[in-house]
Write a protein that holds these residues in place. Structure first.
Motif, PDB file in Angstrom:
ATOM      1  N   TRP A 273       0.856  -1.187   0.000  1.00 38.67           N
ATOM      2  CA  TRP A 273       0.000   0.000   0.000  1.00 38.67           C
ATOM      3  C   TRP A 273       0.888   1.232   0.000  1.00 38.67           C
ATOM      4  N   GLU A 274       0.449   2.243  -0.714  1.00 40.11           N
ATOM      5  CA  GLU A 274       1.193   3.493  -0.784  1.00 40.11           C
ATOM      6  C   GLU A 274       0.334   4.611  -0.210  1.00 40.11           C
ATOM      7  N   LYS A 275       0.935   5.401   0.682  1.00 36.11           N
ATOM      8  CA  LYS A 275       0.181   6.508   1.272  1.00 36.11           C
ATOM      9  C   LYS A 275      -0.049   7.587   0.221  1.00 36.11           C
ATOM     10  N   ILE A 276      -1.316   7.971   0.054  1.00 46.73           N
ATOM     11  CA  ILE A 276      -1.672   9.044  -0.876  1.00 46.73           C
ATOM     12  C   ILE A 276      -1.394  10.395  -0.237  1.00 46.73           C
ATOM     13  N   SER A 277      -1.864  10.541   1.006  1.00 46.37           N
ATOM     14  CA  SER A 277      -1.711  11.815   1.703  1.00 46.37           C
ATOM     15  C   SER A 277      -2.052  11.616   3.173  1.00 46.37           C
ATOM     16  N   GLU A 278      -1.466  12.464   4.013  1.00 45.47           N
ATOM     17  CA  GLU A 278      -1.876  12.525   5.417  1.00 45.47           C
ATOM     18  C   GLU A 278      -2.279  13.950   5.791  1.00 45.47           C
ATOM     19  N   ASP A 279      -2.655  14.734   4.765  1.00 43.93           N
ATOM     20  CA  ASP A 279      -3.078  16.112   4.992  1.00 43.93           C
ATOM     21  C   ASP A 279      -4.263  16.177   5.952  1.00 43.93           C
ATOM     22  N   LYS A 280      -4.315  17.248   6.730  1.00 47.64           N
ATOM     23  CA  LYS A 280      -5.393  17.443   7.692  1.00 47.64           C
ATOM     24  C   LYS A 280      -6.033  18.806   7.492  1.00 47.64           C
ATOM     25  N   ASN A 281      -7.289  18.913   7.898  1.00 48.84           N
ATOM     26  CA  ASN A 281      -7.968  20.202   7.982  1.00 48.84           C
ATOM     27  C   ASN A 281      -8.960  20.120   9.131  1.00 48.84           C
ATOM     28  N   GLU A 282      -9.823  21.112   9.281  1.00 43.97           N
ATOM     29  CA  GLU A 282     -10.681  21.135  10.469  1.00 43.97           C
ATOM     30  C   GLU A 282     -11.767  20.062  10.463  1.00 43.97           C
ATOM     31  N   LEU A 283     -11.969  19.374   9.351  1.00 45.05           N
ATOM     32  CA  LEU A 283     -12.945  18.283   9.320  1.00 45.05           C
ATOM     33  C   LEU A 283     -12.285  16.907   9.373  1.00 45.05           C
ATOM     34  N   THR A 284     -10.965  16.851   9.420  1.00 47.69           N
ATOM     35  CA  THR A 284     -10.292  15.558   9.538  1.00 47.69           C
ATOM     36  C   THR A 284     -10.775  14.854  10.800  1.00 47.69           C
TER      37      THR A 284
ATOM     38  N   ALA B 272     -26.065   0.227  17.389  1.00 49.72           N
ATOM     39  CA  ALA B 272     -25.615  -0.758  16.396  1.00 49.72           C
ATOM     40  C   ALA B 272     -25.867  -0.267  14.975  1.00 49.72           C
ATOM     41  N   ARG B 273     -27.000   0.398  14.774  1.00 49.72           N
ATOM     42  CA  ARG B 273     -27.303   0.967  13.460  1.00 49.72           C
ATOM     43  C   ARG B 273     -26.802   2.409  13.432  1.00 49.72           C
ATOM     44  N   ARG B 274     -25.902   2.708  12.483  1.00 43.12           N
ATOM     45  CA  ARG B 274     -25.320   4.034  12.465  1.00 43.12           C
ATOM     46  C   ARG B 274     -24.782   4.372  11.076  1.00 43.12           C
ATOM     47  N   THR B 275     -24.579   5.655  10.875  1.00 42.26           N
ATOM     48  CA  THR B 275     -23.949   6.153   9.659  1.00 42.26           C
ATOM     49  C   THR B 275     -22.729   6.951  10.071  1.00 42.26           C
ATOM     50  N   ILE B 276     -21.580   6.580   9.535  1.00 44.66           N
ATOM     51  CA  ILE B 276     -20.344   7.273   9.863  1.00 44.66           C
ATOM     52  C   ILE B 276     -19.763   7.890   8.609  1.00 44.66           C
ATOM     53  N   LYS B 277     -18.861   8.844   8.808  1.00 44.61           N
ATOM     54  CA  LYS B 277     -18.115   9.432   7.705  1.00 44.61           C
ATOM     55  C   LYS B 277     -16.695   9.689   8.210  1.00 44.61           C
ATOM     56  N   ILE B 278     -15.726   9.059   7.555  1.00 47.93           N
ATOM     57  CA  ILE B 278     -14.339   9.179   7.954  1.00 47.93           C
ATOM     58  C   ILE B 278     -13.601  10.017   6.913  1.00 47.93           C
ATOM     59  N   LEU B 279     -12.857  11.028   7.389  1.00 45.63           N
ATOM     60  CA  LEU B 279     -12.149  11.947   6.510  1.00 45.63           C
ATOM     61  C   LEU B 279     -10.697  12.050   6.960  1.00 45.63           C
ATOM     62  N   SER B 280      -9.773  11.831   6.026  1.00 48.66           N
ATOM     63  CA  SER B 280      -8.352  11.978   6.316  1.00 48.66           C
ATOM     64  C   SER B 280      -7.577  11.929   5.006  1.00 48.66           C
ATOM     65  N   GLY B 281      -6.465  12.653   4.960  1.00 54.09           N
ATOM     66  CA  GLY B 281      -5.628  12.621   3.763  1.00 54.09           C
ATOM     67  C   GLY B 281      -6.342  13.081   2.507  1.00 54.09           C
ATOM     68  N   GLY B 282      -7.302  13.999   2.655  1.00 52.35           N
ATOM     69  CA  GLY B 282      -8.030  14.499   1.493  1.00 52.35           C
ATOM     70  C   GLY B 282      -9.043  13.542   0.910  1.00 52.35           C
ATOM     71  N   ARG B 283      -9.322  12.434   1.616  1.00 52.06           N
ATOM     72  CA  ARG B 283     -10.303  11.444   1.172  1.00 52.06           C
ATOM     73  C   ARG B 283     -11.416  11.314   2.194  1.00 52.06           C
TER      74      ARG B 283
END
Length: 248
Positions: A120-131, A152-163
């Motif tokens: 695996w190759e790291k694309i980015s580890e950039d951060k901002n206020e929503l990381t 148990a039932r949930r909706t998540i959103k993960i943000l990191s490295g511009g993704r």
């Protein structure tokens, strides 16, 4: 080439002290073969991970998986909260091994089909206020805000490295409702998603959606129009604070 999704996940050994997995990663080779026909993107943030995969040629969704990971004292493990290929594996915890060289991770596992080696190759580890890793806890309708406590039932959103990647699932019943992800920007109160995969409708790939956002008392207030044109106002809470595991 053996399918990556036949494995619940990645085996890690030989960690370099002080390094972090946080950010976005792309699978570049498997058992010495370059991975070009499929795109696998994995995001790590706030002790949680998620991946999404698609075919490059037609953007057809391949699968997704993720959950909390634990790394301490040179040991690493992942617990699956969702896994589309084999839902029976949801809830299982697997130890892994890793070798890290700069922005490359070499991941190996002894599977039923023999040794599996991935890079695996790291694309980015950039951060901002929503990381961060977020879970939805509120919505505004007709001017009124309603709040809920995800279990148990949930909706998540993960943000990191511009993704980013969102996932809707039930870790107790092992049901999976959907996922999507891609690249994003968050600048001066404007949040933009550029969709690169979508489990429900791959014709949405390539679309960009713009929203307004504010971080208020540590929560992400997200407003604008959905992909269907409907107005939305959502409140996302940091996962570690907002999610309450079901009492067993």
């Amino acid at each position: 080439m053996k399918k990556y999704l036949l494995l619940p996940f990645l085996f890690l050994a030989g960690w370099v002290s002080g390094q972090s997995l946080n950010g976005a990663w792309k699978l570049v080779s498997q058992n010495g073969n370059q991975v070009t026909a499929q795109e696998f993107i994995k995001i790590y943030q706030d002790d949680y991970f998620a991946f999404g995969a698609k075919n490059v040629s037609d953007n057809a969704f391949i699968g997704a998986g993720g959950g909390p990971f634990h790394f301490a004292d040179g040991k690493y493990s992942e617990t699956l909260d969702f896994f589309t290929l084999n839902p029976l594996q949801v809830g299982t915890t697997t130890p892994f091994k890793i070798e890290l060289n700069g922005n490359k991770l070499t991941l190996s596992a002894n599977t039923n089909d023999g040794m599996l080696v991935e890079t695996w190759e790291k694309i980015s580890e950039d951060k901002n206020e929503l990381t961060g890793n977020w879970v939805i806890t509120g919505r505004k309708r007709d001017g009124e805000i309603s709040r809920s406590t995800p279990g148990a039932r949930r909706t998540i959103k993960i943000l990191s490295g511009g993704r980013f990647q969102w996932i809707a699932f039930n870790s107790e019943t092992k049901e999976f409702s959907g996922t999507g992800g891609g690249t994003y920007t968050a600048v001066n109160g404007k949040y933009t998603e550029n969709i690169t995969f979508f489990s429900r409708d791959n014709s949405r790939v390539g679309a960009s959606l713009g929203f307004d956002f504010q971080v208020i008392d540590g929560e992400w207030h997200h407003s604008g129009l959905s992909s269907t044109g409907a107005p939305i106002y959502e409140i996302w809470t940091p996962y570690a604070k907002g999610y309450q595991p079901p009492v067993k």
